[in-house]
Motif scaffolding. Structure first.
Motif, short mmCIF file in Angstrom:
data_model
loop_
_atom_site.label_atom_id
_atom_site.label_comp_id
_atom_site.label_asym_id
_atom_site.label_seq_id
_atom_site.Cartn_x
_atom_site.Cartn_y
_atom_site.Cartn_z
N LEU A 1 -1.95 31.54 -5.65
CA LEU A 1 -0.76 31.72 -6.48
C LEU A 1 0.30 32.51 -5.71
O LEU A 1 -0.03 33.31 -4.85
CB LEU A 1 -1.12 32.51 -7.75
CG LEU A 1 -2.24 31.94 -8.62
CD1 LEU A 1 -2.48 32.86 -9.81
CD2 LEU A 1 -1.89 30.55 -9.11
N THR A 2 1.56 32.28 -6.05
CA THR A 2 2.62 33.07 -5.43
C THR A 2 2.55 34.49 -5.98
O THR A 2 1.85 34.76 -6.95
CB THR A 2 4.01 32.51 -5.75
OG1 THR A 2 4.23 32.65 -7.16
CG2 THR A 2 4.13 31.05 -5.35
N ARG B 1 4.78 36.12 -7.57
CA ARG B 1 5.29 36.19 -8.95
C ARG B 1 4.22 35.70 -9.93
O ARG B 1 4.00 36.32 -10.98
CB ARG B 1 6.54 35.34 -9.08
CG ARG B 1 7.12 35.36 -10.49
CD ARG B 1 8.24 34.37 -10.63
NE ARG B 1 9.46 34.84 -10.01
CZ ARG B 1 10.33 34.02 -9.40
NH1 ARG B 1 10.07 32.74 -9.31
NH2 ARG B 1 11.43 34.50 -8.87
N GLU B 2 3.55 34.60 -9.58
CA GLU B 2 2.50 34.08 -10.47
C GLU B 2 1.34 35.06 -10.59
O GLU B 2 0.72 35.19 -11.65
CB GLU B 2 1.99 32.73 -9.95
CG GLU B 2 2.99 31.62 -10.15
CD GLU B 2 2.61 30.35 -9.38
OE1 GLU B 2 3.10 29.28 -9.75
OE2 GLU B 2 1.85 30.44 -8.40
N ASN B 3 1.05 35.75 -9.47
CA ASN B 3 0.00 36.75 -9.49
C ASN B 3 0.31 37.84 -10.51
O ASN B 3 -0.52 38.21 -11.31
CB ASN B 3 -0.13 37.39 -8.11
CG ASN B 3 -1.29 36.84 -7.32
OD1 ASN B 3 -2.44 37.09 -7.66
ND2 ASN B 3 -1.00 36.07 -6.31
N LEU C 1 0.18 36.61 -14.07
CA LEU C 1 -1.08 36.04 -14.59
C LEU C 1 -1.64 36.80 -15.80
O LEU C 1 -1.98 36.15 -16.81
CB LEU C 1 -2.11 35.96 -13.47
CG LEU C 1 -3.39 35.23 -13.84
CD1 LEU C 1 -3.12 33.76 -14.08
CD2 LEU C 1 -4.46 35.39 -12.78
N ARG D 1 0.38 35.83 -18.72
CA ARG D 1 0.19 34.43 -19.09
C ARG D 1 -1.13 34.27 -19.84
O ARG D 1 -1.23 33.47 -20.76
CB ARG D 1 0.20 33.58 -17.82
CG ARG D 1 0.61 32.16 -18.03
CD ARG D 1 1.17 31.56 -16.75
NE ARG D 1 2.60 31.76 -16.66
CZ ARG D 1 3.26 32.01 -15.53
NH1 ARG D 1 2.60 32.12 -14.39
NH2 ARG D 1 4.55 32.17 -15.54
N ASP E 1 7.18 31.11 -20.48
CA ASP E 1 7.12 31.20 -19.02
C ASP E 1 8.31 31.93 -18.42
O ASP E 1 8.17 32.72 -17.49
CB ASP E 1 7.02 29.80 -18.42
CG ASP E 1 5.61 29.26 -18.53
OD1 ASP E 1 4.77 30.00 -19.08
OD2 ASP E 1 5.36 28.13 -18.10
N ASP F 1 8.09 35.23 -16.08
CA ASP F 1 8.63 35.31 -14.72
C ASP F 1 9.61 36.47 -14.59
O ASP F 1 9.63 37.18 -13.58
CB ASP F 1 9.33 34.00 -14.35
CG ASP F 1 8.31 32.93 -14.00
OD1 ASP F 1 7.13 33.29 -13.83
OD2 ASP F 1 8.70 31.75 -13.91
#
Lengths: 268, 387
Positions: free
Chosen positions: A93-94, A96-98, A101, A104, A111, A115
């Motif tokens: 994951l990028t 940002r996604e990390n 998470l 989320r 979303d 972000d």
């Protein structure tokens, strides 16, 4: 906040902790120090339910973690943030996604919102917007620690665990991470438990230090007191540091008394 | 730098010259042993000594000790002398009988090994080895049972809360493990079909039973070869990837990180893989059926003169649907074995890169082995049930 009573841990015949007691107060930054092999990390892993103690009681937020139901365990895990020594960022994951998470997984936010929050946490820990879309493998050691801290802070935890937050960093970056810990602590007011052997960091960003040795907590005290303690193990731990450069200036909130000039540094 | 040399120029006096370093010592070891060295105290003259490193000092000290001699160092540069003395102290400690058992860890360990090994007779050693392996195997079996149980519990929980199912991960696994494996599975199955038909054609021609190549290819592909070959390819391709991925995540703390942010690693990593393969492997098997039978058809036409029409006509009449269903059914069991073992071995990784490699290898070997064992069991069971 956290209470450990009579905790013993052994792997086979090798005893790591015997009858260890430790208490973490609400709102403080507690550093757990000790030489290598003294079981600092094991102690941390027991607090965050990654490892079971062989005997003894561990209470987090007042509940005995051994007797928690599955639902309570899940709720507990969402009240803390953990930063691992190697970062533990998900490599697929990028950044940002990390950071997003935990949000989320455990919130109903959309979303876009996730972000945005992730970006805010990243800026808080001093990462640039460009870094947010990078994969963890593209980050330097210091940036990994920052991203990992941002992820640990994702859910604004009441309790923050840091495993060797400055290991593998050069002194300047280590100092920045120390400042970051103080900054986030001032901002969120939670409780911080960090495992470290970086004496600089203890001076810079801890209210109390618990020194581990002989399988138990030898003493828990602010750095300034600890320095004058004559327990040989405590002293031995400070010996290297004494020989080297003077410590950095104490941090502004609740400054510990400035240590003597001949004190500590990155002695390992 | 000159090569290392040692020469006697007076009674009890030896002269060193050249470079005594790791790079120049290779040619020296033997001559030193042959050279006699008088017992007692000798003088080592270091005037011509150009360089000395640990290896050089080691060789000299061992040479001295093997002859029971001690040396006085003359004209030695201070640094080299200090090195020589330190090496001497260590070699003496190593050679000394074990008077202080805990004086030096390395010595103690090597002594223990040295004294333990020769006293064990080969039979005892064999028994010990069998015992150790049996213990490890039992441990692994229990761990596998635990893993299966935990995964099943997680799966049951997930069935109760279907909104938690990670469809994206499932689809991703179908694409990686299924769709992208189509070419290799298809090609391999086609070649197997060709080989079966070719081998069969030779025999069938003798009896003029050319047309039976349809049954030969049809049943063997559908029942055995397509599911088995597909499973073996996927075990090598996806099983290893599962194991390596999870293993690496263990090493980089990612699994621990998942647990602490309250995501069950089995829910995120294991179940989508099992579910994905459970869908992908039967589909791949059907594709392998088609490719394999097509390979057989091509061979039947070129070797036996059976046209595609004739082949397919007989195929439709003679091959029962059960053969197809048996093959696809088996492949679902294989899918669970491959994904399960791959993930299980990944989670058994301990904190090192070496361990990732070992568990990956183990996962491939184990899953292929278990697939074949399961296939054999199926044959027995189907035989009893007369399917």
């Amino acid at each position: 906040m956290i209470e450990m009573r009579g905790v013993s841990t052994h792997f086979g015949k090798h005893a790591v902790h015997t009858d260890l007691d430790l208490e973490v107060h609400r709102g403080e930054i507690l550093a757990i120090a000790g030489g290598s092999g003294s079981g600092k990390s094991v102690l941390l892993r027991e607090m965050i339910l990654l490892q079971k103690a062989s005997a003894g009681v561990i209470k987090v937020f007042g509940d005995d973690i051994a007797s928690l139901s599955e639902a309570d365990t899940r709720a507990l895990r969402q009240r803390w943030g953990v930063m691992f020594q190697k970062g533990g960022l998900f490599s697929a994951l990028t950044v940002r996604e990390n950071v997003g998470l935990p949000l989320r997984e455990h919130t109903a936010l959309d979303d876009k919102m996730i972000d945005d929050i992730a970006d805010w946490k990243l800026s808080l820990t001093g990462l640039e917007p460009d870094d947010a879309v990078k994969l963890p493998s593209a980050l330097s050691g210091g940036m990994v620690k920052r991203a990992a801290l941002a992820r640990a802070l994702a859910l604004d935890p009441e309790l923050l665990f840091l495993d060797e937050p400055t290991s593998g960093l050069d002194p300047a970056s280590a100092r920045e991470v120390g400042e970051l810990i103080l900054k986030t602590h001032a901002l969120y007011g939670g409780t911080v438990v960090m495992v470290t052997h970086d004496v600089d960091l203890m001076w810079q960003a801890s209210d109390r230090v618990a020194v581990l040795g002989e399988g138990r907590v030898l003493m828990t005290a602010p750095m300034a007191e600890l320095q004058h303690n004559d327990n040989p193990i405590v002293q031995e731990y400070f010996v290297d540091a004494r020989a080297s450069a003077p410590p950095p200036a104490p941090p502004s909130p609740a400054p510990p008394p400035p240590p003597p000039a001949a004190a500590l540094s990155h002695g390992r | 730098m000159n090569t290392a040399a040692l020469s006697q120029f007076a009674d009890h006096e030896w002269k060193l010259s050249g470079g005594w370093t790791v790079h120049s010592l290779g040619t020296l070891g033997k001559p030193l042993d042959v050279d006699a060295c008088s017992q007692g105290n000798i003088i080592l003259d270091g005037e011509k000594l150009e360089a000395l490193d640990s290896a050089g000092a080691w060789v000299l000290q061992v040479w001295l000790q093997s002859h029971g001699a001690a040396a006085t160092l003359r004209h030695w540069p201070p640094r080299m002398q200090a090195l020589m003395e330190q090496v001497g102290a260590y070699t003496k400690l190593k050679a000394a009988p074990n008077t202080e058992p805990n004086a030096d860890l390395t010595t103690a360990v090597s002594d223990n090994q040295a004294s333990a090994m020769p006293t064990q007779s080969p039979a005892v050693r064999l028994l010990t080895q069998i015992g150790v392996s049996a213990y490890a195997a039992a441990g692994q079996a229990i761990a596998l049972l635990t893993f299966t149980g935990q995964t099943a519990t997680t799966a049951l929980n997930l069935i109760r809360h279907p909104t938690h199912i990670r469809w994206r991960a499932v689809l991703h696994n179908i694409q990686i493990g299924g769709f992208e494996a189509l070419p290799i599975v298809g090609l391999t199955a086609f070649l197997i079909g060709v080989v079966i038909a070719y081998q069969g054609a030779d025999q069938l021609k003798h009896y003029g039973a050319n047309i039976f190549v349809v049954e030969l290819v049809g049943y063997s592909m559908l029942r055995e070869f397509a599911p088995l070959i597909t499973a073996i390819i996927i075990a090598g391709r996806s099983g290893s990837a599962y194991s390596a991925q999870i293993g690496t995540m263990v090493v980089t703390d990612e699994i621990d990180a998942l647990r602490t942010i309250d995501i069950d690693p089995k829910e995120l990593l294991v179940l989508p893989k099992i579910a994905g393969l459970l869908i992908a492997l039967p589909l791949l098997t059907v594709f392998a059926d088609i490719c394999g039978v097509f390979g057989g058809m091509v061979m039947a036409r070129s070797q036996l003169g059976i046209s595609f029409y004739e082949f397919l006509d007989r195929f439709g009449r003679e091959i029962h649907g059960t053969a197809f269903l048996v093959g696809v059914g088996k492949s679902m069991v294989f899918a669970v074995i491959i994904a399960g073992i791959g993930c299980f071995q990944g989670f058994r990784t301990v904190d090192s890169a070496d361990s990732v490699g070992r568990q990956t290898t183990t996962s491939v070997v184990q899953s292929i082995f278990l697939v074949i064992v399961a296939d054999a069991l199926f044959s027995v069971v189907f035989n009893i049930l007369k399917i």
